[in-house]
Design an enzyme around this catalytic site. Sequence first.
Site, PDB file in Angstrom:
ATOM      1  N   GLN A  82       0.833  -1.199   0.000  1.00 55.29           N
ATOM      2  CA  GLN A  82       0.000   0.000   0.000  1.00 55.29           C
ATOM      3  C   GLN A  82       0.869   1.252   0.000  1.00 55.29           C
ATOM      4  OE1 GLN A  82      -3.113  -0.526  -0.644  1.00 55.29           O
ATOM      5  NE2 GLN A  82      -2.828  -2.711  -0.360  1.00 55.29           N
ATOM      6  N   HIS A  83       1.783   1.305  -0.975  1.00 53.00           N
ATOM      7  CA  HIS A  83       2.649   2.471  -1.127  1.00 53.00           C
ATOM      8  C   HIS A  83       3.212   2.498  -2.541  1.00 53.00           C
ATOM      9  CE1 HIS A  83       5.523  -0.693   0.201  1.00 53.00           C
ATOM     10  NE2 HIS A  83       6.274  -0.150  -0.737  1.00 53.00           N
ATOM     11  N   ALA A  84       3.878   3.587  -2.857  1.00 53.03           N
ATOM     12  CA  ALA A  84       4.615   3.728  -4.111  1.00 53.03           C
ATOM     13  C   ALA A  84       6.029   4.179  -3.757  1.00 53.03           C
ATOM     14  CB  ALA A  84       3.949   4.760  -5.022  1.00 53.03           C
TER      15      ALA A  84
END
Length: 141
Positions: free
Chosen positions: A57-59
């Site tokens: 749940q990140h970039a």
Amino acid sequence: MGKDGDPSVGDCKILHVPKVEDRRGSLSFVENGSTLPFDVARVFHIYDIPGGKSRGQHAHRECHEFLIAASGSFRVHLDDTRQTRTVELRRPDYGLHLRPGIWAGEKDFSSGVVCLVLTSHPYDEKDYIRDYAKYKKIIKQ
């Protein structure tokens, strides 16, 4: 976002990891300069994931990642703010290349799963974008 143009979920590719088979079993390997489109700076693995939990749940701003289901299976949800895509990883001789600028989250882990992750950069918290609203603003710049 990146030098290579706007990131797209279509840029995230499943790559075959070479597999050597003989009567003793199989061996797969990754080598800098040939298997991946980046040199590996860091390797880690994720395991003992409680049922129903998700990861990621990140970039990343600059870091490339390569995810392999070393054991078991899981799905990776990809998002570039224009389109989404979900990829299932379930074989240790295939992996998913995640380019910088793609929002990704791992989910639907099988029991006993081991997710192997190879990255282009050492860990740097400043490279992470962990808030989706902030991610959308950065991507639109």
